[in-house]
Every structure is written in structure tokens, then in C-alpha cells.
Enzyme design. Structure first.
Site, PDB file in Angstrom:
ATOM      1  N   ASN A 212      62.407  30.333  72.544  1.00 18.22           N
ATOM      2  CA  ASN A 212      61.393  29.489  73.184  1.00 18.22           C
ATOM      3  C   ASN A 212      60.917  30.182  74.456  1.00 18.22           C
ATOM      4  OD1 ASN A 212      59.928  27.439  74.517  1.00 18.22           O
ATOM      5  ND2 ASN A 212      61.175  25.855  73.566  1.00 18.22           N
ATOM      6  N   CYS A 217      58.186  25.361  71.552  1.00 18.46           N
ATOM      7  CA  CYS A 217      58.938  24.802  70.432  1.00 18.46           C
ATOM      8  C   CYS A 217      57.991  24.274  69.357  1.00 18.46           C
ATOM      9  CB  CYS A 217      59.862  23.694  70.905  1.00 18.46           C
ATOM     10  SG  CYS A 217      59.004  22.403  71.811  1.00 18.46           S
ATOM     11  N   HIS A 464      59.827  17.568  72.569  1.00 16.99           N
ATOM     12  CA  HIS A 464      60.381  18.739  71.904  1.00 16.99           C
ATOM     13  C   HIS A 464      60.093  18.645  70.412  1.00 16.99           C
ATOM     14  CE1 HIS A 464      63.015  22.113  71.287  1.00 16.99           C
ATOM     15  NE2 HIS A 464      63.744  21.424  70.433  1.00 16.99           N
ATOM     16  N   ASP A 481      65.800  24.615  65.185  1.00 13.18           N
ATOM     17  CA  ASP A 481      65.580  24.092  66.529  1.00 13.18           C
ATOM     18  C   ASP A 481      65.576  25.269  67.505  1.00 13.18           C
ATOM     19  OD1 ASP A 481      65.476  22.767  68.898  1.00 13.18           O
ATOM     20  OD2 ASP A 481      67.264  21.553  68.604  1.00 13.18           O
TER      21      ASP A 481
END
Length: 1127
Positions: A212, A217, A464, A481
Site C-alpha cells: 500500500n 488499497c 479500507h 488485504d
């Protein structure tokens, strides 16, 4: 963490912040408090920090309630209070409150990690929690707020700075304080999280994540989804690129490189090359954008780049479907159809329980009848059915769920966290193909299987993104993630992303035994389905043969270099870096790279030596490298002095040279650096061969010499020499003249360079005093120059060494950019940080060929956003150039300039208003900038405007209106001063006063008339105004039919269009429809309404095109910058 631009908060919308005690910063250069000064951040409770927690596999959740009873509450004198420590999930917590508010008129309350100061580096824990002030009279009025947060070292507390008004809290009748006792409850739920730092995604799952860059994200989740569509990945690999392309300048190559690394890397992959290929700078990477918008823009870009290549049409083949918009008359044989393509479908979430309900709504038939009949060409107005049916669906179906919508009542964007279900298998042929048009190909079976679920965790202002994907459509799901990839089960990927509420079990019931519920802020935002019949084609094999050879070679080489760096780093603890400076380095660098001290150690020869190697053996390495025999080498240790200079301090002793390099480095390096820095002293004989170094006694001092030439403004190193501490500078003058190439009778001046930080100190050296009495020691620097006569000094900018060093210390190259082209350098100037404001603007004016420097206005640079600061520098507010360039702890080298038409001091006494003039007989309004002294009145503005505009007749009178959101809020009195009029958010509209309004009869009324459409949102009808509002006179007993004739004439609307309008009386947003026979004036009798703008005659238009309410005023309703890919 993601920080988004603050939006106006609704009264019941809370700002979630880490507890920060507010302080006032210094005044900015424009005379206002700095925008970027210390203050609590508006970080919504679901900001990107949440990512690693709520998201990670939870073996179990532990929840508990802590009740804190505070007696004598109103008599508490401490600024802040902490509750007792309580334990939840094995972690220590406490509640922190500010009884009188944390610099606000509200109770401030936070959840705090009680032992944060003693926890190890890198600690992190996640909690969902609610904080409540119990209402002890009526429990239903208990004030309760909930959120979630990832707690860590920088944010060890989190909560609500404005929890509830102090006026309510301290009012005994409200029930929050009873017998001066306040009861606070904290419900805390903690999920146990696996060790983040030791987790290996590739080892555990076979996949790697994406790093990131700050707030990327949203991009990472989309890129993982696209990468895991193998047909798409193969097409990207087959886009033509060459070995001469650079990834940072080629989107195809950057995407190929990224996909290759995702396929073959062992660790997470960076996306900087890709964002650079988009033309993004660092600032863009810290802006959170919308996944849907990025998906469209990226696909459009790739579609364009694929044209004329072997993969042309891939985007259409994968993602393009078609639907048919139709209008079908009921009573006559007429049907209008229009075919449209789509790459994704936007489905309603609000009011729909699942995907099928959204599709039902998508194809819902609307009846056009009554006043809303359809104009059917030769058939005239007809009752009709209007709708959408699908002609075909694409192999890869992308469904964008409308989780965000505009709330007209609250005048803000909101996120819809309602429960919304989606199936593992989606059958779009259901119920006899009710979604399909009669022309669709019935041989195609539209049965889809779920491939990926993109999730948004957070609120409307930030959050997020992450994705659940099953790359091969097997039963195994994976969560992507950012850098972390984990295995997940079906329940986690589907049911837990439906949204809605989550209820956690109470393990410690307290004072208020209400259920422990949390809104689930994490929910599906985008779904990707793959058609069963195309599954084999889409989920294909992609291997190295699909990747261009030049790309394989380039990326393998990158990988090898990365591996070498990794090995080098892994073995670093076994080695010491020894940096050896020689006289040649000083000769090479002085006056080019550096001016102060002696050498830049980053640019001298480095040796990587095993720590256990004896130093004497290292000298043999030096002999091989430099050709200097061991016996001719003498090494000096460098030392940092108290005045921050760095000089050779003393030679190594024979005993030290028997030690290992590791021991020597530790003994000599108080800063515990991994490097050992040495100066190699070499004596050269007459035959230019090295000699053994001379013996050094305690009376010998090693000095270094620099020569300054004021004519050339040049400082250079000329040599070194030993002197006796009882000797005098006058004794070495002949040697210095020889080093400089001066004649023996040339007179010279000597200076000692003492220090340069924080200021330059360079003092004349007394030639007749001993070196010892002048406190000269090893490593000192003597600067010298020719002695110039007084008349010669005047012709030099910097006549002596101290003035030259002062100049070098303060020298600053400043890049100037025109304020209207803030990305491009216009020119650069060499200035001094000590230049005054006048010096700087004079130099800029000189560069621009401008006679009057006071017409230059400068604006400072924001180092974080890489944009101009919002406020320019006021005239002579900045004392020096350095004040203009400093931005917190950074010094910028950019300033923005404007050339004004009047001097800046005059302009600062003026007010500029942007006025939109509406001509009585012309359609297009014209914007005028009116500039007048601040004490001027509205009448002065209108008089000035009359000189700029064409009036319908010479005696026309003007008025100034305040228009906001298509309503007229104010007619400015002619005597009102303009100093406090704000034209940033409100539109200032000037217009001629119609003659008919100047002579109103006692029974006439001047009413507001606004355009509007109706929309249904959240199961409520809502009015949306648009267009230009206006005033209208209505006469007593005048019917709507008469008023309509005058309105149509005033607006010059064709009959066909005007016939579709409906007319209503609106009060506080509620329409009451009128008939042509109704007396209009009878509706406008009430005087007790809040404002005239809330009671108006509304002209309702049929809503044939979607109107985005937030485009009406970009300043107020632009929620995020549009995604742009520039290359």
C-alpha cells in the site's frame, strides 16, 4: 490510515479522532492560523488502519462491559480522568474522559490502551467498542456511540472529541447527572489476530499481496481481482512492449511487470511503477479514490492501448454486455428502443434484500401516463410503458453495489450499511428469462458463479478496501488485504460481507443489559461473477511462454538483484563498512560537491570487511586496492566535534591496528554506526613514490588548507601539512603561497573555518600568535586568499572567505511556478535564505521584466500535497526567504507567483467579488470580478457592474442576490458593506429589477419560483431543486392558468416541453399540487415561515436524466478527486 477531506458534519454525525489536545499554531504567512497546524485529524472510525484487524481471521471474539461510576462529577478539577483498568481479550483497557471537553463545548471520551507505554515495538490490537453516558431517569435516552479501531503505538486511544454537549450533560433535568453522579459504560469486543509480522503469505496460500503506497488499497483490491482473471492476465502479457520501454512510462509494461511479480515473487509487490505510468505523483497515491471509477478508467485506457494489437477487443469480449431501453405505447402500435453497452452494472442496495431484488428493480416497468405521458412522434402524447431489458450478459459480469448515495435531507453523502445478500450461483435466466429482451440469444445459459467480492470497510469519508477471491473457482477462498493474503472459508467471504448488524454475546452484563450490537461497516461493494459456460476459457493456464522474452529477462535480472540485496542485508551483521578518504577525494570534492568541512564520506572508497579481520590484514587490502605499501599507510580516525564539524582527530595507534576491524569500529564509533570512517595519510616523495609517514609527536598538528578566489568565487582544497603547536602562522605563509602558485611577494590573509551549523563562523587568524594560543588542533582548516586593496574589494560580490561561506550556507535555488500552472517550473533563481521579502520580489520582477515588484504576489508550497498552499503570502509578512520556504520541518524549493494588475498592498485593502450577471434578454449569464475597497457597499458593486455590462435601457436598476442550491436566499441591501460577503460557496447574482416590480399594488405579492424534480430515496419522496430561480409578481385573484402563461412567456419554453411541467406550492420541501383554476396568491398568505426561500411556487420537470446533486457547487460537494490516468 486514510485521511479524507473533511465534510460538513451533521449534528448527529460524530467526528472520530485519536485523542489530541488541541494547541494553537503560529500565524501563517498570510496572517491566518495555519491550515496544516496541529489539530485532531478527521479520521472516520473505519479508516484504513482498520484493515488488518476486522479483516483477519478471528478464532474467537471476547466481549465485556465495564461500568464506571463517577461521583461528585461537577466538582472534578482535573482536565482529564481515567477509569480503572479492565481486561478484555487478555488486553488492558481504560476509558479516558475530559469532563469539561477537550478544547470543545462537548464531553470528550475515548477508549485507551492502558499499558501502551510498556508494550513492545510494533504492537497492535483491534477492538469494536461503544461508549455510553447512561441516562439515569429514562434509559432509552442513554447517549451511546460505537466504532471500531486498530490500536497501535501512534494511536493508543480512539474515540469521540464531541461525544455530547456539555449543556446537556450538566443539566440535572436531562438525567445524565443524578446526585452529581455520572455513569459511563464501555462495551469492548476484542478479536484475537494471528501474528502479523511473521506471517508468510506465499508459504501459507501460494499467493502474494500488493504493498500500500498510502491510500491505494482500493487499487490493490481491483488489481488482484483483475490479475486473478487469467484470460485478462494473458491478454495483458500479450500487449506489445519492447526492451527499451520503461515501466514508469508505459502502462502495458508496468502492468505486465506487476502481474509477472504477482505470479513469481515470494514476497509482496510494489505498485509504484504502475502509478507512475498512470502519471500519478506521490500526492495522488495518498488520495483514496473509488474502485468503480478506477475500474472504468483503467479498462478504457487498456482498451485504447490494445487497439491495433493481437489482443484488440479483449476488454469488450470479457466485460461488455448490452441492454435495451424501450418505451412502448399502450394504446397505439408504437415502440421506441435504444441499444446500449455496459462494462459493469450499478445495482441498488437500499430497499433491496439481495441481488435478484436489485435486478427486479433494474427491469421494473415505469408507466408514463397522466401529466407524464410520452410524446410518440406522429401519435402525440400517449400512455406508455418504459423500461430496460438485457440483450446479452458478458462472460465476466461486474456488479457495482450502490453502497453510497446522496441524502437530500442531511445534504451529504452517506454509506448504506444495510444487509444485502448475494448468491454463490447467480441465475439470470430465472422465471422464464424475465430480465432478457425478446431479441436475446436463448441458447446462451446465463448461469454465473461468484469469483470475487470486493469489500469496503469504513464510512463515507474514508475507509479500507480488500477482496475475497477464489482464483480457480474451487471451494477455497482467499482474502487479499494489501500485503497479506489469507485462506478464508465461504461464510467469511459471503455471509459476513452482507452488511447489516452484528450482535456479540455479553460475557459480563453490567448496569444496562441491552444487546451488544454493532453496525457492520465492512460489506460487499463490488461483485465479479463468471459465466459457467465460459469458465474453461476464462480460467485458463497462464505460464512463462505467455510472457515476452525481454520481459522475462528484465524481471529475472531485477529479481536476482533484489535477491543479492537481500543476501547482502542478511549478512550485514558479519561485516563492517570502512570508508577511506584520501587527499585526492578532498581535491576532487571541495568547491564542487561540498564547501564546508573536508569531504562527503558517501563519495569516498568503501570496503566491506568481515568484522573479525585484523586491521593489519585490512591494510594489505588497501595496499592492493590503492597501490600504497602497508608501511606507507597511516590512518586517522574522524570525530564529530561539539560544534557539529567532522574532522580527522588522531592517528590509529600501533596497538589499535592489531585489533579486529569490528573491535576498532565499536571502540572508535560512539554513534554505534555500522561504518568505520578513516583518513589515509600518504606522504609522496620527490620521485612521486609513497614514503613512510613522518613521526608525529604531541607537538605536531595536522592542518588542512583551502584557497579562496573572490574573482572566480571559487574555494578549493590545496593541501595539508604538519605544524608545531608553538609555531606561528606567519612561518607557513611561504608554503601556502607555494601551494597556491602565488609569487613570493604576494600578501595573503588567513582565516580559520570554525563551524557552519547552525551559522557560519570563520574568523581571521592572527599570523603572529602561536597555533597553541589560537587553539589550533589536529584536523583544523585554514582558509587563505590574496590580500586585496579597499578599492578592489568593492568589485566582488563576496570579497573574503567569511562572506563567501555565508553566501554558500544561505544559497538557495528556488523554482518559480506560475500559480495558474502549478505543475510546471517557469524559471529558477539563485537566492539567499537571508534575502528579505523585498529582495525576493525584486529578483522575480527583474526576471519577468516587470518594473513594479509590488505587483508580484507569492504563494508558498505545501511539501505534503505538492500543491500551492491555499493562502498567498501577504505583503512583507515574511521577513526572509527562509520563512517563505519552511513548511513544518521541511524546506521547500518552490514558490508560486502571480503578476497582479495593481500593487499587492493596494489589493490587500480591496475585496474581490465574483458576480454572475443575468441579462434581461440574453440567455447566457456572464461572470464579472468586481474589485472595490473593503469598506464599499453593495450599491458601489452595482454601480461598478453597470460600467461593465450592457443594460436593456439606460435607467435600468440592478439588484444583488445570494443564490445557493438553486434558491434565492437574500436580496442584499444597497447599504450593506461588502467586506463580509462570502462568494466562495454562495453564488452572487446580479440582475435588472423588472419595471413591473417597482410599482407593486398593495395586494400584489412578489414570490420565489424554483425548478425541481422529485426522487424517491430511503422510501421517501424528496425534492431536488435545479436551474435558475427567479422572482414573480402574482396579483390578487390571479389563477394558476394566468400565472402559467406569464411564466411560459418569461422563460420562452416551447409548448411541448411546458405541457409536461407540473406546478405546486411548496412549503418546507412539501409540494401541494395546484390546478389551473386555483388562486395562487391564497397560498402565499402565511408570514411565519422560516424564510421566504422555503415557501415558493415550484415548477416540476419530468426527471428524464439523472442529476448529480453534488455537481451544483463543486466547492462544497466534490467528495473525492476524479480518478485520472494521464498517460
Amino acid at each position: 490510515m486514510t485521511m479524507m477531506t473533511p465534510q460538513p458534519l451533521d449534528e448527529d454525525e460524530e467526528m472520530l479522532v485519536p485523542h489530541t489536545e488541541l494547541v494553537e499554531g503560529p500565524l501563517a504567512l498570510d496572517g491566518t492560523p495555519p491550515v496544516e497546524g496541529p489539530r485532531p485529524m478527521e479520521v472516520m472510525g473505519q479508516a484504513e488502519v482498520v484493515s488488518t484487524a476486522e479483516n483477519q481471521a478471528a478464532d474467537e471474539t471476547q466481549a465485556s462491559r465495564h461500568t464506571w461510576v463517577i461521583e461528585n462529577f461537577s466538582r472534578q478539577t482535573n482536565k482529564k480522568l481515567y477509569s480503572d483498568i479492565f481486561v478484555v481479550g487478555g488486553f488492558k483497557w481504560r476509558v479516558l474522559i475530559f469532563p469539561k471537553g477537550n478544547n470543545v463545548e462537548n464531553l470528550s471520551m475515548y477508549l485507551d490502551v492502558a499499558d501502551s507505554s510498556t508494550l513492545p515495538y510494533g504492537w497492535s490490537r483491534y477492538a469494536q467498542f461503544s461508549l455510553a453516558v447512561v441516562n439515569q431517569i429514562h434509559n432509552k435516552f442513554t447517549m451511546k456511540k460505537d466504532t471500531q479501531h486498530q490500536f497501535h503505538g501512534r494511536e493508543s486511544d480512539w474515540g469521540f472529541t464531541s461525544f455530547m454537549p456539555l449543556s446537556d450533560l450538566y443539566d440535572p433535568s436531562k438525567g445524565y447527572l443524578v446526585n452529581d453522579t455520572c455513569i459511563i459504560e464501555a462495551d469492548v469486543a476484542v478479536r484475537k489476530v494471528a501474528d502479523y509480522w511473521s506471517y508468510d503469505s506465499k508459504k501459507e496460500t501460494g499467493y502474494v499481496g500488493l504493498k500500500n503506497q498510502g491510500a491505494t488499497c482500493y487499487m490493490n483490491s481491483l488489481l488482484q481481482t483483475l490479475y486473478h482473471i487469467p484470460y485478462f492476465r494473458k491478454a495483458v502479457y500479450h500487449m506489445p512492449t519492447t526492451e527499451n520501454d520503461m515501466p514508469s512510462g508505459s502502462i502495458p509494461l508496468a502492468l505486465q511487470s506487476l502481474f509477472y511479480k504477482l505470479q513469481y515473487n515470494e514476497t509482496s509487490v510494489a505498485t509504484k511503477e504502475l502509478t507512475k505510468s498512470f502519471g500519478w505523483d506521490t500526492y495522488d497515491s495518498f488520495l483514496q479514490h473509488d474502485v468503480q471509477e478506477l475500474n472504468r478508467v483503467l479498462c478504457e485506457k487498456l482498451e485504447d492501448k490494445m487497439k491495433g494489437t493481437v489482443v484488440e477487443g479483449t476488454i469488450q469480449k470479457l466485460f461488455e454486455g448490452h441492454h435495451m431501453n424501450y418505451i412502448e405505447c399502450i394504446n397505439v402500435d408504437f415502440k421506441s428502443t435504444r441499444k446500449e453497452s455496459f462494462y459493469d452494472l450499478q445495482l441498488d442496495v437500499k430497499g433491496c434484500r439481495d441481488v435478484y431484488a436489485s435486478f427486479d428493480k433494474y427491469v421494473e416497468v415505469e408507466r408514463l401516463e397522466g401529466d407524464n405521458k410520452y410524446q410518440a412522434e406522429e401519435h402525440g402524447l400517449q400512455d406508455a410503458r418504459k423500461g430496460v431489458l438485457f440483450i446479452d450478459f458478458p462472460p465476466v459480469l461486474q456488479l457495482q453495489l450502490k453502497r453510497f448515495e446522496y441524502d437530500f435531507m442531511r445534504d451529504t453523502m452517506v454509506k448504506i450499511n444495510d444487509r444485502y445478500e448475494f448468491p454463490l450461483e447467480l441465475d439470470l435466466d430465472r422465471e422464464g428469462g424475465k430480465y432478457l429482451s425478446p431479441d436475446s440469444d436463448k441458447s446462451v445459459r446465463n448461469l454465473y458463479t461468484l469469483h470475487s467480492v470486493l469489500v469496503h470497510s469504513g464510512g463515507v469519508h474514508g475507509g479500507h478496501y480488500y477482496a475475497f477471491i477464489r482464483p480457480t473457482l474451487s471451494d477455497q477462498w482467499f482474502k487479499f488485504d494489501d500485503e497479506r493474503v489469507t485462506k478464508e472459508d465461504l461464510k467469511r467471504a459471503l455471509e459476513e460481507q452482507y452488511g447489516g448488524e452484528e450482535e456479540l454475546p455479553q460475557t459480563n452484563p453490567g448496569y444496562n443489559n441491552a444487546p451488544f450490537k454493532f453496525t457492520k461497516y465492512s460489506n460487499a461493494y463490488m461483485l465479479v461473477y463468471i459465466r459457467e459456460s465460459d469458465k474453461e476459457k476464462i480460467i485458463c493456464d497462464v505460464d512463462e511462454k505467455d510472457i515476452a522474452e525481454h520481459l522475462r529477462i528484465r524481471l529475472k535480472k531485477e529479481q536476482e538483484e533484489k535477491e543479492d540485496k537481500r543476501r547482502y542485508k542478511a549478512q550485514a551483521h558479519l561485516y563492517t563498512i570502512i570508508k577511506v578518504a584520501r587527499e585526492g577525494d578532498l581535491l576532487e570534492q571541495m568547491g564542487k560537491d561540498i564547501y564546508f568541512d573536508l569531504v562527503d564520506h558517501e563519495k569516498v572508497h568503501s570496503f566491506r570487511i568481515q568484522k573479525q579481520m585484523p586491521f593489519n590484514l585490512f591494510k594489505e587490502e588497501v595496499a592492493k586496492e590503492f597501490g600504497i605499501p602497508v608501511q606507507c599507510q597511516r590512518f586517522w580516525i574522524w570525530a564529530k566535534r561539539q560544534n557539529h564539524t567532522y574532522r580527522p582527530n588522531r592517528p590509529l595507534t600501533p596497538q589499535e591496528e592489531t585489533q579486529s576491524v569490528g573491535q576498532l569500529r565499536e571502540a572508535s564509533n560512539k554513534n554505534n554506526s555500522a561504518e568505520l570512517k578513516l583518513f589515509l595519510e600518504i606522504e609522496i616523495g620527490p620521485d612521486l613514490k609513497p614514503l613512510p609517514p613522518p613521526e608525529k609527536t604531541k607537538d605536531d598538528i595536522l592542518l588542512f588548507f583551502k584557497l579562496y578566489d573572490p574573482e572566480k568565487e571559487q574555494l578549493r582544497f590545496v593541501g595539508r601539512s604538519f605544524v608545531k603547536n608553538f609555531g606561528k602562522p606567519i612561518e607557513i605563509i611561504p608554503k601556502l603561497k607555494e601551494l597556491a602558485g602565488f609569487s613570493p611577494d604576494e600578501e595573503i590573509e588567513l582565516y580559520e573555518e570554525i563551524k557552519f551549523d547552525p551559522c557560519v563562523m570563520c574568523e581571521r587568524l592572527d599570523k603572529s600568535a602561536s597555533f597553541k594560543s589560537s587553539q589550533i588542533e589536529d584536523g583544523d582548516i585554514i582558509c587563505f586568499q590574496k590580500l586585496h586593496q579597499a578599492h578592489a574589494v568593492e568589485k566582488y560580490r563576496h570579497p573574503d572567505v567569511p562572506s563567501f561561506l555565508e553566501y554558500v550556507k544561505n544559497r538557495q535555488i528556488v523554482h518559480f511556478r506560475s500559480l495558474d500552472r502549478p505543475k510546471e517550473d517557469d524559471f529558477s533563481l539563485e537566492l539567499s535564505k537571508s534575502h528579505t521579502y523585498d529582495d525576493v520580489v525584486e529578483r522575480v520582477a527583474q526576471k519577468l521584466g516587470l518594473d513594479d515588484p509590488s505587483k508580484i504576489r507569492l504563494t508558498p508550497h505545501n511539501c505534503y500535497s505538492q500543491q500551492p498552499k491555499p493562502h498567498p503570502i501577504k505583503y512583507r509578512v515574511a521577513d526572509h526567504l527562509l520563512d517563505m520556504l519552511v513548511h513544518y520541518n521541511q524546506i521547500s524549493d518552490i514558490l508560486y507567483y502571480e503578476v497582479l494588475d495593481i500593487p499587492l498592498p493596494e489589493l490587500q485593502c480591496l475585496k474581490t467579488l465574483k458576480v454572475v450577471f443575468h441579462h434581461a434578454k440574453k440567455e447566457e449569464p456572464v461572470i464579472h470580478n468586481i474589485r472595490l475597497p473593503k469598506q464599499s457597499t453593495v450599491g458601489d458593486v452595482l454601480n461598478e457592474l453597470k460600467t461593465k455590462v450592457e443594460l436593456s435601457h439606460p435607467n435600468a436598476e440592478l439588484r444583488l442576490l445570494e443564490v445557493f442550491y438553486h434558491k434565492i436566499y437574500k436580496i442584499f441591501p444597497l447599504t450593506e458593506r461588502i467586506e463580509n460577503i462570502n462568494d466562495q460557496y454562495w453564488t452572487l447574482r446580479a440582475e435588472e429589477i423588472p419595471e413591473e416590480e417597482k410599482d407593486l399594488a398593495p395586494t400584489d405579492r412578489l414570490i420565489h419560483v424554483y425548478h425541481f424534480t422529485k426522487e424517491t430515496a430511503q422510501n421517501q419522496m424528496q425534492v431536488q431543486n435545479f436551474g435558475e430561480p427567479f422572482f414573480l409578481i402574482i396579483h390578487q385573484d390571479e389563477t394558476l392558468g394566468d400565472v402559467k402563461l406569464r411564466i411560459q412567456k418569461k422563460l420562452q419554453v416551447p409548448d411541448d416541453d411546458f405541457s409536461k411541467w407540473k406546478f405546486a406550492f411548496l412549503s418546507l420541501g412539501r409540494p401541494e399540487y395546484l390546478e389551473d383554476s386555483d388562486i395562487v396568491s391564497s397560498r402565499f398568505q402565511r408570514k411565519d415561515v422560516y424564510g421566504a426561500w422555503e415557501q415558493y411556487l415550484g415548477l416540476e420537470h419530468p426527471d428524464t436524466t439523472p442529476k448529480r446533486p453534488f455537481t451544483a457547487n463543486q466547492n462544497r460537494h466534490t467528495y473525492e478527486k476524479a480518478v485520472k490516468i494521464y498517460n
